[in-house]
Motif scaffolding. Structure first.
Motif, PDB file in Angstrom:
ATOM      1  N   ARG A 161      -9.072   4.411  11.856  1.00 40.76           N
ATOM      2  CA  ARG A 161      -8.936   4.286  13.311  1.00 40.76           C
ATOM      3  C   ARG A 161      -8.310   2.964  13.723  1.00 40.76           C
ATOM      4  N   THR A 162      -8.462   1.937  12.920  1.00 41.03           N
ATOM      5  CA  THR A 162      -7.963   0.608  13.290  1.00 41.03           C
ATOM      6  C   THR A 162      -7.100  -0.033  12.208  1.00 41.03           C
ATOM      7  N   ALA A 163      -6.855   0.658  11.097  1.00 43.24           N
ATOM      8  CA  ALA A 163      -6.218   0.047   9.924  1.00 43.24           C
ATOM      9  C   ALA A 163      -4.765  -0.338  10.189  1.00 43.24           C
ATOM     10  N   VAL A 164      -4.344  -1.430   9.545  1.00 37.51           N
ATOM     11  CA  VAL A 164      -2.931  -1.780   9.426  1.00 37.51           C
ATOM     12  C   VAL A 164      -2.494  -1.332   8.036  1.00 37.51           C
ATOM     13  N   ILE A 165      -1.533  -0.418   8.005  1.00 37.98           N
ATOM     14  CA  ILE A 165      -1.140   0.264   6.771  1.00 37.98           C
ATOM     15  C   ILE A 165       0.299  -0.112   6.437  1.00 37.98           C
ATOM     16  N   TYR A 166       0.519  -0.546   5.213  1.00 39.74           N
ATOM     17  CA  TYR A 166       1.803  -1.084   4.763  1.00 39.74           C
ATOM     18  C   TYR A 166       2.518  -0.042   3.921  1.00 39.74           C
ATOM     19  N   GLN A 167       3.684   0.390   4.368  1.00 41.81           N
ATOM     20  CA  GLN A 167       4.440   1.375   3.608  1.00 41.81           C
ATOM     21  C   GLN A 167       5.192   0.725   2.453  1.00 41.81           C
ATOM     22  N   ILE A 168       4.945   1.243   1.255  1.00 45.74           N
ATOM     23  CA  ILE A 168       5.690   0.841   0.067  1.00 45.74           C
ATOM     24  C   ILE A 168       6.658   1.962  -0.297  1.00 45.74           C
ATOM     25  N   TYR A 169       7.932   1.622  -0.326  1.00 44.94           N
ATOM     26  CA  TYR A 169       8.962   2.536  -0.811  1.00 44.94           C
ATOM     27  C   TYR A 169       9.180   2.135  -2.258  1.00 44.94           C
ATOM     28  N   PRO A 170       8.518   2.798  -3.214  1.00 42.89           N
ATOM     29  CA  PRO A 170       8.374   2.242  -4.568  1.00 42.89           C
ATOM     30  C   PRO A 170       9.676   1.825  -5.235  1.00 42.89           C
ATOM     31  N   ARG A 171      10.757   2.583  -5.074  1.00 44.32           N
ATOM     32  CA  ARG A 171      11.992   2.252  -5.785  1.00 44.32           C
ATOM     33  C   ARG A 171      12.625   0.972  -5.264  1.00 44.32           C
ATOM     34  N   SER A 172      12.164   0.473  -4.110  1.00 46.62           N
ATOM     35  CA  SER A 172      12.761  -0.727  -3.535  1.00 46.62           C
ATOM     36  C   SER A 172      11.762  -1.868  -3.358  1.00 46.62           C
ATOM     37  N   PHE A 173      10.566  -1.738  -3.914  1.00 48.65           N
ATOM     38  CA  PHE A 173       9.547  -2.767  -3.704  1.00 48.65           C
ATOM     39  C   PHE A 173       9.590  -3.830  -4.805  1.00 48.65           C
ATOM     40  N   ALA A 174       9.361  -3.443  -6.047  1.00 45.52           N
ATOM     41  CA  ALA A 174       9.395  -4.390  -7.159  1.00 45.52           C
ATOM     42  C   ALA A 174       9.574  -3.622  -8.468  1.00 45.52           C
ATOM     43  N   ASP A 175      10.490  -4.102  -9.293  1.00 46.90           N
ATOM     44  CA  ASP A 175      10.848  -3.439 -10.552  1.00 46.90           C
ATOM     45  C   ASP A 175      10.296  -4.251 -11.713  1.00 46.90           C
ATOM     46  N   ALA A 176       9.284  -3.710 -12.391  1.00 45.26           N
ATOM     47  CA  ALA A 176       8.713  -4.394 -13.548  1.00 45.26           C
ATOM     48  C   ALA A 176       9.438  -4.050 -14.842  1.00 45.26           C
ATOM     49  N   SER A 177      10.069  -2.882 -14.909  1.00 46.77           N
ATOM     50  CA  SER A 177      10.686  -2.430 -16.159  1.00 46.77           C
ATOM     51  C   SER A 177      12.065  -3.023 -16.389  1.00 46.77           C
ATOM     52  N   GLY A 178      12.744  -3.459 -15.326  1.00 45.97           N
ATOM     53  CA  GLY A 178      14.066  -4.048 -15.467  1.00 45.97           C
ATOM     54  C   GLY A 178      15.220  -3.081 -15.362  1.00 45.97           C
ATOM     55  N   ASP A 179      14.934  -1.819 -14.962  1.00 39.58           N
ATOM     56  CA  ASP A 179      16.024  -0.843 -14.877  1.00 39.58           C
ATOM     57  C   ASP A 179      16.699  -0.813 -13.506  1.00 39.58           C
ATOM     58  N   GLY A 180      16.249  -1.692 -12.590  1.00 44.81           N
ATOM     59  CA  GLY A 180      16.854  -1.757 -11.267  1.00 44.81           C
ATOM     60  C   GLY A 180      16.218  -0.838 -10.246  1.00 44.81           C
ATOM     61  N   ILE A 181      15.169  -0.127 -10.644  1.00 48.92           N
ATOM     62  CA  ILE A 181      14.440   0.763  -9.739  1.00 48.92           C
ATOM     63  C   ILE A 181      12.980   0.336  -9.731  1.00 48.92           C
ATOM     64  N   GLY A 182      12.430   0.126  -8.540  1.00 43.64           N
ATOM     65  CA  GLY A 182      11.039  -0.290  -8.426  1.00 43.64           C
ATOM     66  C   GLY A 182      10.096   0.724  -9.043  1.00 43.64           C
ATOM     67  N   ASP A 183       8.892   0.270  -9.410  1.00 48.54           N
ATOM     68  CA  ASP A 183       7.959   1.130 -10.124  1.00 48.54           C
ATOM     69  C   ASP A 183       6.523   0.765  -9.795  1.00 48.54           C
ATOM     70  N   LEU A 184       5.584   1.553 -10.315  1.00 53.00           N
ATOM     71  CA  LEU A 184       4.169   1.326 -10.026  1.00 53.00           C
ATOM     72  C   LEU A 184       3.646   0.020 -10.617  1.00 53.00           C
TER      73      LEU A 184
END
Length: 570
Positions: free
Chosen positions: A33-56
């Motif tokens: 009812r009162t939450a501030v919710i942050y949308q993560i677009y995974p492919r553009s948030f942060a890439d841990a694998s190094g392939d240029g696409i963000g991931d979990l």
């Protein structure tokens, strides 16, 4: 003599808060009812694998940054198995993670890490259509007309002497016809299937009990893993009018139906029974699990139909998102929202940007019409002035985060990111760009990977410097680390707004409009906080008191143009 405004020490004293209890349930005061919710677009948030696409794993690595920002929950756009024809909104397997983004174990680690930090997790669900690589659609292609396999989708015979014409004149949201003809197993031209989006995204037939039961199982799969809710993609599109009558949208209509109240594939009455069914599924789980509707509808009254007490819990307030930087229009949509949503027992929701619209740091400075889904590029009319757009965006967010209800943020807006307008044609990937032969730029400009570190490869998005969409050079100055030490940065504005919103209980507040400030000013009180935003052309005199937050630094007792402020009386 008017008492001079004073500023609170917002850099340090207000940015602490306790971890909420993820499992608690308080009827009438549920977290959503009162939450501030942050949308993560995974492919553009942060890439841990190094392939240029963000991931979990990239999301997991930055959970502390989200904690420091002060959000209550995250919403993850699709990360399921998919051919990625529409950036994951073409789902081939709803109960597994695409290798691009990691594994189910990576998801579980991310979920546990978020919950450990008091952050809830909402996942995207795409029930209107699947990928054409989904096992069901592959079975349908191999089956005969009239078969049970084809009945899961909307297959129809064509018109004309030999069925060579599509069943009706519907157009795809992405441009071009909404029907594609298949070749039957014997090599002859066959039936047509409906796809309101890309040809690779066939629509389900939601009158089919097998489809209904399949999605109950999908909901339970993710609820059993511990997710806190679902954002439902195209929530207004699952049911089509019987007989599939012809319909053409108005010229330059919003692509998702937000400007049209009579479309045979948007907003049909039958969708509500689907969500009543889903509501019962979620109610069997503890922790106030939530459903949020992506329902593009012309009015807040229509939108409120999706959040009646036995249906969904939230619906995106797209009429608010699409409102221009105009004080009278903003006052009207806020008033209408605070009338319509509470009338059905739901919170109003507020949103200014997401992965489908021009970022509000650019959109609020456009000087020409820009229907949703069209995007902007180098040749678009009414190009925004960046400085004006950012100033208005900061002021608009300052207003939004003071409003009662729940608010959504889109990754990167806390950095003041603008729309990327000058993407090279060869880099664009949105199906809209291709299906309209470049007539519409589409949504790539709001999906460019976000910058974390000013002097790192790909601005810290990827350790290898790869990025699935090119990042502009001017984003170095907007990187998160570049804003950390600047108390006037957009990052610190968002942190201060969120901490103060929490401290003052504004999400559960009651809005009282204030008179006497003129037509070009938005002025209201919530609790002890007075909110004033100047959308006019001249400075506005402020009441005396202490400034808790200001969208821009200023001196004196007059509020500059395109600035918003939160003030408390001494």
């Amino acid at each position: 003599m008017r008492k001079r405004l004073r500023y609170a020490d917002t850099m340090t004293s207000q940015l602490t808060f306790s971890l909420p209890d993820i499992g608690e349930s308080r009827p009438g005061a549920e977290w959503w009812r009162t939450a501030v919710i942050y949308q993560i677009y995974p492919r553009s948030f942060a890439d841990a694998s190094g392939d240029g696409i963000g991931d979990l794993p990239g999301v997991t690595a930055h959970l502390d940054d989200l904690r420091a920002l002060g959000v209550d929950a995250v919403w993850l756009s699709p990360f399921y198995r998919s051919p990625q024809k529409d950036a994951g909104y073409d789902v081939a397997d709803y109960c597994d993670v695409d290798p691009l983004f990691g594994t189910l174990a990576d998801f579980d680690e991310m979920l546990a890490g978020a919950h450990d930090r008091g952050i809830r997790v909402i996942v995207d669900l795409v029930p209107n259509h699947s990928s054409d690589r989904h096992v069901w659609f592959q079975e349908a292609l191999a089956a005969a007309p009239g078969s049970a396999a084809r009945a899961r989708y909307l297959f129809r015979d064509g018109k004309g002497e030999n069925g060579e014409l599509p069943p009706n004149n519907w157009e795809s949201v992405f441009g071009g016809p909404a029907w594609t003809r298949i070749t039957e197993a014997d090599g002859t031209p066959g039936q047509w299937y409906l796809h309101l989006f890309d040809t690779s995204q066939p629509d389900f037939d939601w009158s089919n009990p097998e489809v209904q039961e399949e999605f109950r199982g999908i909901l339970r799969f993710w609820l059993d893993r511990g997710v806190d809710g679902f954002r439902v993609d195209v929530a207004h599109g699952l049911v089509k009018t019987d007989g599939l009558p012809d319909h053409l949208p108005a010229v330059d209509a919003d692509s998702m139906g937000g400007s049209d109240d009579d479309v045979p594939y948007w907003g049909q009455e039958g969708v509500h029974e689907i969500y009543r069914d889903w509501h019962r599924v979620l109610a069997a789980y503890d922790g106030d699990r939530a459903l949020c509707a992506e329902a593009w509808l012309p009015t807040v009254d229509r939108t409120a139909e999706w959040v009646r007490s036995d249906e969904m819990h939230q619906a995106f307030n797209f009429p608010y998102l699409m409102t221009e930087w105009d004080a009278a229009a903003i006052r009207e949509v806020i008033s209408e929202s605070l009338r319509a949503f509470p009338a059905v027992g739901a919170p109003a929701t507020w949103v200014l940007s997401n992965h489908d619209v021009v970022r509000h740091a650019s959109r609020l400075a456009l000087t020409a019409e820009n229907p949703q889904g069209h995007g902007i590029g180098p040749d678009s009319p009414g190009q925004p002035i960046p400085e004006v757009g950012l100033r208005r965006a900061r002021a608009a967010t300052t207003v939004m985060l003071a409003l009662p209800g729940s608010a959504y943020l889109y990754q990167g807006e806390e950095l003041g990111l603008p729309e990327v307008i000058a993407l090279p044609p060869a880099a664009r990937q949105d199906p809209t760009w291709f299906r309209t032969d470049g007539e519409r730029y589409g949504r790539d400009g709001c999906r460019v990977p976000i910058p974390w570190t000013a002097d790192a490869a790909a601005y810290g998005f990827s350790p290898t410097g790869q990025s699935w969409l090119p990042q502009p050079a001017e984003w170095a100055a907007l990187a998160r680390d570049a804003q950390e030490s600047d108390p006037d940065s957009t990052l610190w504005l968002y942190r201060t707004l969120l901490a103060t919103r929490r401290a003052e209980g504004l999400g559960a507040g009651a809005l009282e409009w204030l008179d006497g400030y003129g037509d070009d000013v938005i002025a209201f009180r919530s609790g002890r906080v007075t909110v004033i935003a100047n959308a006019g052309a001249a400075p506005v005199m402020l009441p005396s008191g202490t400034v808790l937050v200001a969208s821009e630094p200023f001196d004196g007792t007059e509020l500059p143009v395109d600035v918003a402020v939160w003030v408390v009386a001494d």
